[in-house]
Write an enzyme that holds these catalytic residues in place. Structure first.
Site, PDB file in Angstrom:
ATOM      1  N   GLY A   1       0.856  -1.187   0.000  1.00 27.64           N
ATOM      2  CA  GLY A   1       0.000   0.000   0.000  1.00 27.64           C
ATOM      3  C   GLY A   1       0.894   1.240   0.000  1.00 27.64           C
ATOM      4  O   GLY A   1       2.115   1.144  -0.193  1.00 27.64           O
ATOM      5  N   SER A   2       0.296   2.397   0.255  1.00 26.17           N
ATOM      6  CA  SER A   2       1.085   3.638   0.272  1.00 26.17           C
ATOM      7  C   SER A   2       2.209   3.540   1.297  1.00 26.17           C
ATOM      8  O   SER A   2       3.330   4.005   1.048  1.00 26.17           O
ATOM      9  CB  SER A   2       0.198   4.836   0.611  1.00 26.17           C
ATOM     10  N   ALA A   3       1.938   2.913   2.459  1.00 21.61           N
ATOM     11  CA  ALA A   3       2.964   2.843   3.510  1.00 21.61           C
ATOM     12  C   ALA A   3       4.160   2.017   3.041  1.00 21.61           C
ATOM     13  O   ALA A   3       5.311   2.421   3.217  1.00 21.61           O
ATOM     14  CB  ALA A   3       2.370   2.251   4.785  1.00 21.61           C
TER      15      ALA A   3
ATOM     16  N   LYS B   1      -3.269  20.681  -2.645  1.00 21.82           N
ATOM     17  CA  LYS B   1      -4.027  20.894  -1.410  1.00 21.82           C
ATOM     18  C   LYS B   1      -3.337  21.995  -0.612  1.00 21.82           C
ATOM     19  O   LYS B   1      -2.150  21.884  -0.304  1.00 21.82           O
ATOM     20  CB  LYS B   1      -4.079  19.600  -0.585  1.00 21.82           C
TER      21      LYS B   1
ATOM     22  N   VAL C   1       2.096 -13.765   2.226  1.00 14.79           N
ATOM     23  CA  VAL C   1       2.814 -14.304   3.390  1.00 14.79           C
ATOM     24  C   VAL C   1       1.851 -15.178   4.183  1.00 14.79           C
ATOM     25  O   VAL C   1       0.762 -14.737   4.570  1.00 14.79           O
ATOM     26  CB  VAL C   1       3.370 -13.156   4.273  1.00 14.79           C
TER      27      VAL C   1
HETATM   28  C1  FAD Z   1     -11.684   6.240   5.529  1.00 15.75           C
HETATM   29  C2  FAD Z   1     -10.228   6.547   5.497  1.00 15.75           C
HETATM   30  C3  FAD Z   1      -9.785   7.748   4.963  1.00 15.75           C
HETATM   31  C4  FAD Z   1      -8.427   8.060   4.963  1.00 15.75           C
HETATM   32  N1  FAD Z   1      -8.009   9.265   4.494  1.00 15.75           N
HETATM   33  C5  FAD Z   1      -6.703   9.607   4.615  1.00 15.75           C
HETATM   34  C6  FAD Z   1      -6.228  10.873   4.169  1.00 15.75           C
HETATM   35  O1  FAD Z   1      -6.956  11.703   3.625  1.00 15.75           O
HETATM   36  N2  FAD Z   1      -4.928  11.152   4.348  1.00 15.75           N
HETATM   37  C7  FAD Z   1      -4.052  10.266   4.916  1.00 15.75           C
HETATM   38  O2  FAD Z   1      -2.891  10.593   5.105  1.00 15.75           O
HETATM   39  N3  FAD Z   1      -4.466   9.040   5.265  1.00 15.75           N
HETATM   40  C8  FAD Z   1      -5.754   8.701   5.143  1.00 15.75           C
HETATM   41  N4  FAD Z   1      -6.154   7.451   5.516  1.00 15.75           N
HETATM   42  C9  FAD Z   1      -5.137   6.469   5.923  1.00 15.75           C
HETATM   43  C10 FAD Z   1      -4.448   5.918   4.673  1.00 15.75           C
HETATM   44  O3  FAD Z   1      -5.411   5.317   3.829  1.00 15.75           O
HETATM   45  C11 FAD Z   1      -3.376   4.907   5.027  1.00 15.75           C
HETATM   46  O4  FAD Z   1      -2.542   5.427   6.034  1.00 15.75           O
HETATM   47  C12 FAD Z   1      -2.506   4.599   3.822  1.00 15.75           C
HETATM   48  O5  FAD Z   1      -3.285   4.223   2.721  1.00 15.75           O
HETATM   49  C13 FAD Z   1      -1.497   3.505   4.128  1.00 15.75           C
HETATM   50  O6  FAD Z   1      -2.126   2.247   4.196  1.00 15.75           O
HETATM   51  P1  FAD Z   1      -1.201   0.980   4.377  1.00 15.75           P
HETATM   52  O7  FAD Z   1      -0.215   0.938   3.279  1.00 15.75           O
HETATM   53  O8  FAD Z   1      -0.703   0.972   5.780  1.00 15.75           O
HETATM   54  O9  FAD Z   1      -2.213  -0.258   4.266  1.00 15.75           O
HETATM   55  P2  FAD Z   1      -2.944  -0.896   2.989  1.00 15.75           P
HETATM   56  O10 FAD Z   1      -3.206   0.091   1.937  1.00 15.75           O
HETATM   57  O11 FAD Z   1      -4.107  -1.638   3.557  1.00 15.75           O
HETATM   58  O12 FAD Z   1      -1.895  -1.935   2.412  1.00 15.75           O
HETATM   59  C14 FAD Z   1      -1.680  -3.192   3.030  1.00 15.75           C
HETATM   60  C15 FAD Z   1      -0.783  -4.018   2.122  1.00 15.75           C
HETATM   61  O13 FAD Z   1      -0.411  -5.206   2.812  1.00 15.75           O
HETATM   62  C16 FAD Z   1      -0.471  -6.289   1.925  1.00 15.75           C
HETATM   63  N5  FAD Z   1      -0.702  -7.516   2.673  1.00 15.75           N
HETATM   64  C17 FAD Z   1      -1.672  -7.757   3.578  1.00 15.75           C
HETATM   65  N6  FAD Z   1      -1.578  -9.042   4.005  1.00 15.75           N
HETATM   66  C18 FAD Z   1      -0.536  -9.601   3.369  1.00 15.75           C
HETATM   67  C19 FAD Z   1       0.049 -10.890   3.382  1.00 15.75           C
HETATM   68  N7  FAD Z   1      -0.419 -11.861   4.156  1.00 15.75           N
HETATM   69  N8  FAD Z   1       1.092 -11.123   2.571  1.00 15.75           N
HETATM   70  C20 FAD Z   1       1.610 -10.145   1.788  1.00 15.75           C
HETATM   71  N9  FAD Z   1       1.094  -8.906   1.746  1.00 15.75           N
HETATM   72  C21 FAD Z   1       0.028  -8.642   2.525  1.00 15.75           C
HETATM   73  C22 FAD Z   1      -1.626  -5.973   0.992  1.00 15.75           C
HETATM   74  O14 FAD Z   1      -1.513  -6.692  -0.222  1.00 15.75           O
HETATM   75  C23 FAD Z   1      -1.427  -4.477   0.808  1.00 15.75           C
HETATM   76  O15 FAD Z   1      -0.535  -4.269  -0.244  1.00 15.75           O
HETATM   77  C24 FAD Z   1      -7.497   7.119   5.494  1.00 15.75           C
HETATM   78  C25 FAD Z   1      -7.944   5.895   5.982  1.00 15.75           C
HETATM   79  C26 FAD Z   1      -9.292   5.604   6.014  1.00 15.75           C
HETATM   80  C27 FAD Z   1      -9.756   4.296   6.576  1.00 15.75           C
END
Ligand code: FAD
Length: 510
Positions: free
Chosen positions: A11-13, A78, A184
């Site tokens: 994801g973005s993180a 923004k 994983v």
């Molecule tokens: C309603 C809402 C609105 C938001 N608005 C904002 C905003 O305006 N601004 C902002 O800064 N943030 C916002 N956020 C937060 C933002 O969406 C997240 O911080 C950001 O997208 C990072 O997400 P992530 O990468 O941590 O998780 P995710 O995007 O969920 O990515 C998780 C990753 O892990 C992988 N994964 C999971 N399980 C496994 C496995 N078993 N094996 C291998 N890979 C796996 C998946 O394939 C995926 O690639 C918002 C969140 C929500 C809920």
């Protein structure tokens, strides 16, 4: 020696973390290897469209072109947030939290002179040119301004799905990140409890020295494997659900908003973000106070009231448990992104915390396992402080409200967290100042507190130590803000004009 970093999650993180670490360490002579594992079966969350100005620095550090970013991520500018109906819920209830600091910030006591001289003008409108740019849809830079530079401070609105793809391409093609598209299934541990490798379906065990958990809300490594608990915050910030939808503009040339609009509802608020090709709109609400059906009805009503269509795609429901992990870095595993925690998106702080986390891991990257525990302790202290400050700042938006029209607003204003309560007591007799937020780990500057506090009708009593001698200097800064407003209104293009230019011709590189 630490030689191999394994990031789980695309994801973005995950991609921001991979990009920041790879950009900083790829030239290391000992050949640091960075691998990112992304499950083809679990899509990224697909929301997170609002960022802070810090994202400009992050993208620049990763080495992407800002022009390509605009082209490929459906990005727009923004310049801050506009809060509607938060104070009394009325039709004229609106104020700005712009990204630019007030003119003369830190030089004179602007709130005191604003209250004394111009109390009828909204605070941000008097001390900053930026609300005026936003109201008039102006871009924060000119066609000649180079990439990542600004005339007015700005972050981005972006398409979260496209952003991940864009970062992945750059990380793989330019930064040498190794990619394992696989799921994983298990964690293999060393005898001492450190993670040795991650078991995948098709690629076997992927070994590493440091594992970064970017698996989103399921927190596969830190939460599930190590059982590090979430410190829940629902008793402070009640929102735990969201309904998100993308809607078309009435025409291709429709103006693109310069700010995120946040409009308070009966049990939550609605975000409204303008991208070049569409609006992203979502209702964040507390399931303890409103049903999903009622929340959807409020979302649909808002869309129609703001010029959107009657017919919209079915909104997507997201649920979250607001909170942050008791520790973020445990043994040889650190969580970044939703796996570390999530509090509602009111000030779009989640991606900013991701940027700060990835930057700290990269800058303090431990050379040895022995050094890792020291870095982990510092990381945990820093980010616990940061999460607590995010919670204070978000709660401020609620406790200042005078709305009493629903149990949600009545309960929200009834209890003030201790530290925030202490600050509010101090601010009854002085303005928020740098001395209130003087640690290097601060997330929001005192200026942001001033924008929210005075934007929401809070008044400080400055009579104990008035500074009438500052009146003329403050007035000069108010004039400066007005002069800059005029100048920028004349000199800056509208958002769509500039974004179209960037897509066609690009911006000059810095
Ligand atoms: C309603 C809402 C609105 C938001 N608005 C904002 C905003 O305006 N601004 C902002 O800064 N943030 C916002 N956020 C937060 C933002 O969406 C997240 O911080 C950001 O997208 C990072 O997400 P992530 O990468 O941590 O998780 P995710 O995007 O969920 O990515 C998780 C990753 O892990 C992988 N994964 C999971 N399980 C496994 C496995 N078993 N094996 C291998 N890979 C796996 C998946 O394939 C995926 O690639 C918002 C969140 C929500 C809920």
């Amino acid at each position: 020696m630490l030689k191999s970093i394994v990031i789980v999650g695309g994801g973005s993180a995950g991609w921001l973390t991979a990009g920041l670490i790879a950009a900083e360490h790829r030239a290391a002579p000992d050949g640091l290897r960075i691998t990112l594992i992304e499950s083809p079966d679990v899509p990224p969350i697909g929301v997170g469209e609002g960022t802070w100005p810090s994202m400009r620095d992050t993208l620049h550090r990763i080495g992407v072109s800002e022009s390509d970013f605009f082209r490929e991520c459906d990005a727009s500018f923004k310049q801050g947030s506009r809060f509607n109906r938060w104070t009394d819920g009325g039709d004229h209830d609106a104020y700005f939290h712009p990204f630019s600091l007030p003119q003369g910030y830190g030089e004179v006591n602007l709130p005191e002179q604003w209250q004394a001289q111009h109390p009828q003008i909204p605070f941000a409108d008097l001390v900053s040119f930026q609300p005026h740019l936003c109201v008039n849809g102006r871009a924060p830079k000119q066609v000649m301004t180079p990439e990542f530079a600004s005339v007015a401070n700005y972050g981005y609105h972006l398409d979260a799905g496209k952003f991940g793809v864009f970062l992945r391409k750059h990380c793989l093609e330019k930064l040498g990140v190794h990619y394992v598209p696989d799921h994983v299934t298990a964690v293999n541990a060393h005898e001492n409890g450190d993670i040795a490798s991650l078991q995948t379906v098709k690629h076997g065990a992927v070994a590493g020295d440091l594992f970064i958990d970017c698996t989103g809300m399921q927190s596969l490594l830190l939460g599930q494997h190590y059982g590090v608990p979430l410190i829940e915050q629902k008793h402070v910030l009640y929102n735990d659900s969201a309904l998100a939808v993308q809607i078309a503009y009435p025409s291709d040339n429709y103006p693109i908003a310069s700010q995120t609009s946040s409009t308070a509802q009966s049990a939550g608020w609605i975000w409204d973000i303008g991208l070049p090709t569409r609006r992203g709109v979502g209702h964040v609400y507390a399931s303890g106070y409103i049903s999903d059906d009622q929340a959807e009805a409020e979302l649909r009503a808002y869309i129609v009231q703001t010029g959107g269509p009657e017919e919209i795609p079915q909104p997507r429901k997201l649920s979250f448990n607001p909170g942050y992990r008791e520790q973020f870095w445990h043994r040889n595993c650190v969580a970044i992104g939703l796996s570390a925690g999530f509090i509602e998106p009111l000030e779009a702080s989640a991606l900013a915390i991701v940027e700060m986390s990835a930057a700290m891991v990269s800058e303090d990257l431990p050379a040895t396992r022995e050094a890792m525990d020291i870095v982990a302790k510092r990381f945990n202290d820093t980010f616990r402080y940061r999460w607590e400050r995010v919670i204070d700042f978000l709660k401020l938006h609620y406790v200042l409200s005078r709305r009493r029209d629903s149990a949600y607003w009545r309960d929200n204003t009834a209890e003030v967290p201790e530290r925030l309560g202490e600050l509010l007591t101090l601010w009854r007799h002085r303005a928020p100042s740098r001395s209130d937020f003087n640690r290097i780990e601060e997330v929001f500057p005192a200026a942001s507190y001033q924008y929210i506090l005075y934007g929401m009708g809070f008044r400080s009593d400055f009579s104990r130590s008035p500074k009438p001698e500052e009146a003329a200097r403050a007035d000069a800064y108010f004039q400066e803000a007005a002069t800059l407003t005029k100048k920028m209104m004349n000199g800056l293009p509208d958002n769509r004009t500039l974004i179209n230019h960037i897509k066609l011709h690009g911006l000059q590189k810095i």
